[in-house]
Scaffold this motif. Sequence first.
Motif, short mmCIF file in Angstrom:
data_model
loop_
_atom_site.label_atom_id
_atom_site.label_comp_id
_atom_site.label_asym_id
_atom_site.label_seq_id
_atom_site.Cartn_x
_atom_site.Cartn_y
_atom_site.Cartn_z
N GLY A 1 25.61 29.39 -50.79
CA GLY A 1 26.90 30.07 -50.95
C GLY A 1 27.56 30.46 -49.64
N THR A 2 27.21 29.76 -48.54
CA THR A 2 27.76 30.08 -47.23
C THR A 2 28.65 28.94 -46.74
OG1 THR A 2 25.83 31.41 -46.65
CG2 THR A 2 27.22 30.66 -44.83
N ALA A 3 29.83 29.29 -46.29
CA ALA A 3 30.75 28.32 -45.68
C ALA A 3 30.86 28.64 -44.20
CB ALA A 3 32.12 28.38 -46.34
N THR A 4 30.75 27.61 -43.36
CA THR A 4 30.78 27.78 -41.91
C THR A 4 32.04 27.12 -41.36
OG1 THR A 4 28.36 27.79 -41.79
CG2 THR A 4 29.57 27.39 -39.74
N LEU B 1 39.49 30.46 -45.58
CA LEU B 1 39.57 31.30 -44.38
C LEU B 1 41.03 31.68 -44.16
CD1 LEU B 1 38.14 32.53 -41.88
CD2 LEU B 1 38.65 30.39 -40.67
N HIS B 2 41.29 32.98 -44.11
CA HIS B 2 42.65 33.50 -43.94
C HIS B 2 42.78 34.14 -42.56
CE1 HIS B 2 43.37 33.28 -48.39
NE2 HIS B 2 42.05 33.50 -48.41
N THR C 1 32.28 30.33 -34.23
CA THR C 1 31.85 30.07 -35.60
C THR C 1 32.12 31.30 -36.47
OG1 THR C 1 30.11 28.56 -34.86
CG2 THR C 1 29.90 29.47 -37.07
N ILE C 2 32.76 31.06 -37.61
CA ILE C 2 33.01 32.12 -38.60
C ILE C 2 32.31 31.71 -39.89
CG2 ILE C 2 34.75 33.37 -39.91
CD1 ILE C 2 36.73 32.85 -37.69
N SER D 1 31.21 36.93 -40.91
CA SER D 1 30.58 37.21 -39.61
C SER D 1 31.18 36.28 -38.57
CB SER D 1 29.06 37.04 -39.68
OG SER D 1 28.73 35.69 -40.01
N LEU D 2 31.14 36.72 -37.31
CA LEU D 2 31.74 35.99 -36.20
C LEU D 2 30.69 35.80 -35.11
CD1 LEU D 2 34.38 34.92 -34.80
CD2 LEU D 2 34.67 37.23 -33.88
#
Length: 333
Positions: free
Chosen positions: A171-174, A153-154, A139-140, A125-126
Amino acid sequence: MAPMALALILGWCLVAASRTQHLPQPSLSLHPSQGVSLGDNVTLRCHVPLPAARVRLYKDGCLSSEKNVDKVQDTAEFFLVDIKQEDAVKYWCQYQILEPLWTSNMSDPVELRVTDHSYPPPDISLSPDECVKVGMNVTIQCQNQKYEGIVFLHKDGHSAPVQHQEPDGGGTATFTLFAVTPADSGTYRCSYRVGGCWFLFSPLGNNVTLEVTMTHAPPGTPKHPDLTGDTRGPHWNPVTAVAGGCAAAIVFILLLVVSFLLFARRQQIQRDESPGASPRSPNAVQFQVPPGDCEGLTYAELRPVTPGTCNPGPSAVPEPPIIYAEVGTGRPC
């Protein structure tokens, strides 16, 4: 006897170490280098800078395979068929020559990154997802569900991930992009690593597109600046600005010079008019008019003398001066 054997072993180790320093280091490459999935085939190529007799391939620090090569070959190829999870590790290569018997150092390691499609792709999400302007923070967020591996992140067009991060407990990376510029525009995806010691990755998830736009110009600024990119005015020209500045500086300097000359002239006049000042010329004569009543007049006629190069002769008779007497009318002032 034991000390002598120990000395021989140490000497042999030193000689072997010095020999390896004289051989150039080989290089190892993967083909293909990315986009490898389980079940694919991969070729590892070890490039040797000198004619070698034997080339060895090391897998995760252990000898995996070796191959004899002739003196005309500068590359040894090793084939990995039907890639498995345990093949997703680091690899090195090394070569050996026979005359004299020397062994090179290890090459730099290469990582065989393998995609396992049995794992679900992560969500992405963006925020904000629209109207992103230059200088804003973006923020991604990537969600790898129940898997707790490192999240990557690619960005499309980059062979390697642009960022990576450990996810939180959910389990979320910001990932935060600070003060974005148009260079940050592009398409982003996420993946996560699922193997403990393997380079095993999930498939890339859905993508989000970031478009960074320029900020709006302030009121009064023309919408279409000139080709120089300057928005200070519709007809602003740097050459004209520099010339105007130089002209202003020259005028300012001239004003300073004129002011200084006027001040010096005034000082000179004040010195000449002071009581103790000496006369300007030794031949100057001062005339004083005696006081009289308001209608008393005193006149003196001074005949001009034209300077010449010759002095007057002795026969010249000076003319008497003409004196005008004071005449009083008798009327009071």
